[in-house]
Design a protein around this motif. Structure first.
Motif, PDB file in Angstrom:
ATOM      1  N   GLY A 283       0.436  -0.988   0.085  1.00 20.64           N
ATOM      2  CA  GLY A 283      -0.190  -0.264  -0.017  1.00 20.64           C
ATOM      3  C   GLY A 283       0.794   1.074  -0.114  1.00 20.64           C
ATOM      4  O   GLY A 283       2.515   1.210  -0.336  1.00 20.64           O
ATOM      5  N   LEU A 284       0.212   2.549   0.373  1.00 22.20           N
ATOM      6  CA  LEU A 284       0.486   3.500   0.649  1.00 22.20           C
ATOM      7  C   LEU A 284       2.002   3.640   1.675  1.00 22.20           C
ATOM      8  O   LEU A 284       1.318   3.400   3.208  1.00 22.20           O
ATOM      9  CB  LEU A 284      -0.349   4.844   0.251  1.00 22.20           C
ATOM     10  N   ARG A 285       2.638   4.641   0.595  1.00 19.19           N
ATOM     11  CA  ARG A 285       4.104   4.022   2.132  1.00 19.19           C
ATOM     12  C   ARG A 285       4.298   6.004   2.286  1.00 19.19           C
ATOM     13  O   ARG A 285       4.393   7.094   1.397  1.00 19.19           O
ATOM     14  CB  ARG A 285       5.337   3.997   2.013  1.00 19.19           C
ATOM     15  N   ALA A 286       4.789   6.233   3.433  1.00 23.10           N
ATOM     16  CA  ALA A 286       5.528   7.827   3.601  1.00 23.10           C
ATOM     17  C   ALA A 286       6.553   7.651   4.623  1.00 23.10           C
ATOM     18  O   ALA A 286       7.444   6.376   4.859  1.00 23.10           O
ATOM     19  CB  ALA A 286       4.104   8.630   4.773  1.00 23.10           C
ATOM     20  N   ARG A 287       7.908   9.049   3.987  1.00 21.04           N
ATOM     21  CA  ARG A 287       8.884   8.699   4.746  1.00 21.04           C
ATOM     22  C   ARG A 287       9.057   8.605   5.978  1.00 21.04           C
ATOM     23  O   ARG A 287       7.958   9.195   7.098  1.00 21.04           O
ATOM     24  CB  ARG A 287       9.299  10.117   4.246  1.00 21.04           C
ATOM     25  N   THR A 288      10.145   8.057   6.790  1.00 22.67           N
ATOM     26  CA  THR A 288      10.285   7.862   8.144  1.00 22.67           C
ATOM     27  C   THR A 288      11.988   8.077   8.900  1.00 22.67           C
ATOM     28  O   THR A 288      12.292   8.534   7.483  1.00 22.67           O
ATOM     29  CB  THR A 288      10.007   6.632   8.614  1.00 22.67           C
ATOM     30  N   GLY A 289      11.993   8.508   9.829  1.00 22.72           N
ATOM     31  CA  GLY A 289      13.630   9.533   9.662  1.00 22.72           C
ATOM     32  C   GLY A 289      13.526   9.332  10.988  1.00 22.72           C
ATOM     33  O   GLY A 289      11.989   9.970  11.614  1.00 22.72           O
ATOM     34  N   VAL A 290      15.012   9.555  11.392  1.00 20.03           N
ATOM     35  CA  VAL A 290      15.295  10.235  13.284  1.00 20.03           C
ATOM     36  C   VAL A 290      15.170  12.065  12.423  1.00 20.03           C
ATOM     37  O   VAL A 290      16.055  12.036  12.016  1.00 20.03           O
ATOM     38  CB  VAL A 290      16.220   9.865  13.605  1.00 20.03           C
ATOM     39  N   ASN A 291      14.574  12.825  12.996  1.00 24.89           N
ATOM     40  CA  ASN A 291      15.153  13.967  13.350  1.00 24.89           C
ATOM     41  C   ASN A 291      15.808  14.288  14.385  1.00 24.89           C
ATOM     42  O   ASN A 291      16.521  14.326  15.808  1.00 24.89           O
ATOM     43  CB  ASN A 291      13.714  15.112  14.019  1.00 24.89           C
ATOM     44  N   SER A 292      16.710  14.771  13.619  1.00 30.09           N
ATOM     45  CA  SER A 292      18.336  15.417  14.348  1.00 30.09           C
ATOM     46  C   SER A 292      18.901  17.004  14.488  1.00 30.09           C
ATOM     47  O   SER A 292      19.337  17.674  15.441  1.00 30.09           O
ATOM     48  CB  SER A 292      19.620  14.783  13.979  1.00 30.09           C
ATOM     49  N   ASP A 293      17.681  17.550  13.634  1.00 27.83           N
ATOM     50  CA  ASP A 293      17.320  19.335  13.807  1.00 27.83           C
ATOM     51  C   ASP A 293      16.766  19.753  14.747  1.00 27.83           C
ATOM     52  O   ASP A 293      15.479  19.764  15.002  1.00 27.83           O
ATOM     53  CB  ASP A 293      16.731  20.099  12.857  1.00 27.83           C
ATOM     54  N   SER A 294      17.561  20.277  15.931  1.00 26.20           N
ATOM     55  CA  SER A 294      16.558  20.849  17.355  1.00 26.20           C
ATOM     56  C   SER A 294      16.349  22.528  16.300  1.00 26.20           C
ATOM     57  O   SER A 294      15.101  22.354  17.436  1.00 26.20           O
ATOM     58  CB  SER A 294      18.439  21.815  17.713  1.00 26.20           C
ATOM     59  N   LEU A 295      15.987  23.126  15.862  1.00 26.33           N
ATOM     60  CA  LEU A 295      14.929  23.878  15.306  1.00 26.33           C
ATOM     61  C   LEU A 295      14.157  23.844  14.540  1.00 26.33           C
ATOM     62  O   LEU A 295      12.689  23.925  14.695  1.00 26.33           O
ATOM     63  CB  LEU A 295      16.411  24.556  13.771  1.00 26.33           C
ATOM     64  N   ARG A 296      13.875  22.497  14.421  1.00 23.45           N
ATOM     65  CA  ARG A 296      12.561  21.576  14.238  1.00 23.45           C
ATOM     66  C   ARG A 296      11.625  21.653  15.234  1.00 23.45           C
ATOM     67  O   ARG A 296      10.181  21.170  15.265  1.00 23.45           O
ATOM     68  CB  ARG A 296      12.192  20.374  13.582  1.00 23.45           C
ATOM     69  N   GLN A 297      12.361  21.710  16.832  1.00 25.89           N
ATOM     70  CA  GLN A 297      11.107  21.487  17.884  1.00 25.89           C
ATOM     71  C   GLN A 297      10.809  23.435  17.852  1.00 25.89           C
ATOM     72  O   GLN A 297      11.859  23.916  18.607  1.00 25.89           O
ATOM     73  CB  GLN A 297      11.953  21.560  18.758  1.00 25.89           C
ATOM     74  N   PRO A 298       9.439  23.821  17.568  1.00 28.64           N
ATOM     75  CA  PRO A 298       8.757  25.718  18.071  1.00 28.64           C
ATOM     76  C   PRO A 298       9.097  25.409  18.927  1.00 28.64           C
ATOM     77  O   PRO A 298       9.365  26.764  19.671  1.00 28.64           O
ATOM     78  CB  PRO A 298       7.689  25.215  16.769  1.00 28.64           C
ATOM     79  N   ASP A 299       9.282  24.490  19.924  1.00 28.94           N
ATOM     80  CA  ASP A 299       8.788  25.770  21.424  1.00 28.94           C
ATOM     81  C   ASP A 299      10.531  25.291  22.376  1.00 28.94           C
ATOM     82  O   ASP A 299      11.099  24.897  22.207  1.00 28.94           O
ATOM     83  CB  ASP A 299       8.446  24.331  22.165  1.00 28.94           C
ATOM     84  N   GLY A 300      10.857  26.991  22.258  1.00 26.72           N
ATOM     85  CA  GLY A 300      12.327  26.927  22.728  1.00 26.72           C
ATOM     86  C   GLY A 300      12.589  26.822  24.376  1.00 26.72           C
ATOM     87  O   GLY A 300      13.286  26.206  24.408  1.00 26.72           O
TER      88      GLY A 300
END
Ligand SMILES: [Zn+2]
Length: 392
Positions: free
Chosen positions: A114-131
């Motif tokens: 079936g349909l698949r979406a990307r997976t991965g580990v986020n290692s970019d701190s700036l993608r966390q919007p909550d300071g």
């Protein structure tokens, strides 16, 4: 007319009809009734205050301390710590050409469809919007000494045998590791609390283990197996009736318990709500040495779910992988409980918060938390039966 009369009689004499079918109360049902959605959510929220709890950081050690305090406050008979050393592997030198991978085969042996979406580990701190959370998750991991906590409910007639009920308490991805694996850790803590109650008696022992270093390659669970496997069933000191490592009868892992919104859509997005047909996925590994015993254990959990879980059913699959039950699978019956199948579903992008900054408590709603609660009901009921739990 006849029906109306029968109904009238039935309604008029509820006490009398109950008396004729009098049986002993079911202790498993009574124990399951002690689980509560709000309490499960509160325990999970308590864990998220330590951010992503990445191994080798102060926030991870603070979370280990907090878990230990919780277990002690429940009155769990014996609370212990396992100490080990963790040195991250040196990254392999790039070999130039990567071998082609069969993308229809999922990790664990299943077949992706079936349909698949990307997976991965986020290692970019700036993608966390909550300071505030970004700052809490900022300290990087340092190699070296690690600890993890477990507590044991001691059986009255067979203290020398136990089931292990586990989850990993560390996380990654610049979020709060709320689902991966605050949801499993909270489940194990809730079960430890209920089994530790002074009026609960069990024939056999249960060990509640909160593994560390899962995200780096199951290192906490591997350290446990390495250090304690040979100690199984030994009475120490001789004649004391004490068994520091009861013989392993089974290992039950919980890893990501909340999110079953179905398959990704064609554009890679997920449905906003828990799907009504959400289920608890009970997996064993068909290639394990103890596959037969693990499969029997899995079906016993499925039956416990049918009898005792309030909202969501369970399904059994043969592709358990990538969690702390793996180091046990060739030594004892080992299964895992999850929101989705690990290989074919989570691996195909069914959980968009997996290892991402969005894995926060506030991301999930009650129907999500309720799936975790149903997994708790399933394991509590199955284990209560296995250890012969009764109420004083
Ligand atoms: Zn996990």
């Amino acid at each position: 007319m006849y029906l109306a009369i029968v109904l009238l009689i039935a309604l008029a004499s509820p006490v009398a009809s109950q008396d004729t079918t009098k049986t002993a109360p079911d202790p498993v049902a009574a124990l399951v009734a002690r689980l509560d959605l709000e309490h499960y959510k509160a325990t999970l929220k308590g864990l998220t205050r330590f951010g992503d709890r990445r191994q080798g950081t102060a926030r991870n050690r603070a979370a280990v301390d907090w878990i230990e305090q919780q277990l002690k406050s429940y009155g769990c008979s014996v609370v212990s710590r396992l100490t080990y050393d963790y040195q991250p592997p040196t990254p392999l030198a790039a070999t130039g050409v990567r071998p082609a991978r069969d993308t229809t085969r999922a990790v664990g042996g299943g077949r992706s469809r079936g349909l698949r979406a990307r997976t991965g580990v986020n290692s970019d701190s700036l993608r966390q919007p909550d300071g505030t959370l970004r700052a809490l998750d900022a300290e990087p991991s340092t190699p070296g000494r690690r600890q993890e906590v477990y507590c044991t409910k001691i059986g009255t007639t067979h203290p020398n045998e136990m089931y292990i009920v586990g989850a990993h308490m560390d996380g990654i991805g610049w979020g709060e590791a709320a689902n991966d694996d605050g949801s499993g850790t909270a489940l194990v803590l809730e079960l430890a609390r209920i089994f530790a109650a002074p009026d609960v008696i069990t024939d056999r022992s249960i060990r509640f283990a909160l593994w560390n270093n899962e995200e780096t390659g199951l290192n906490g669970a591997r350290a446990y197996v390495e250090q304690r496997q040979a100690l199984q069933g030994r009475e120490e000191p001789a004649g004391s009736g004490r068994y520091p490592e009861p013989t392993w009868l089974g290992m039950i892992q919980h890893d990501m318990m909340l999110f079953d919104h179905g398959m990704p859509r064609a554009d890679g997005t997920l449905g906003p709500d828990q799907r009504p047909e959400a289920d608890v996925n009970i997996e064993f590994q068909s290639r394990a040495k103890f596959a037969d015993a693990a499969q029997r254990l899995a079906w016993l959990f499925e039956a416990a779910n049918e009898q005792y879980a309030t909202d969501y059913p369970a399904s059994v699959g043969p592709h358990m992988t990538n969690t702390d039950s793996a180091p046990f699978q060739d030594l004892v019956a080992a299964i895992s409980l999850r929101e989705d199948e690990r290989g074919t579903q989570i691996g195909s992008g069914w959980d968009p918060n997996w290892h991402q900054p969005t894995d926060r408590y506030s991301t999930y709603t009650d129907p999500d938390f309720r799936l975790g609660l149903n997994a708790a009901q399933t394991t509590l009921a199955a284990v209560a039966g296995l250890v012969g739990a009764t109420l004083k």
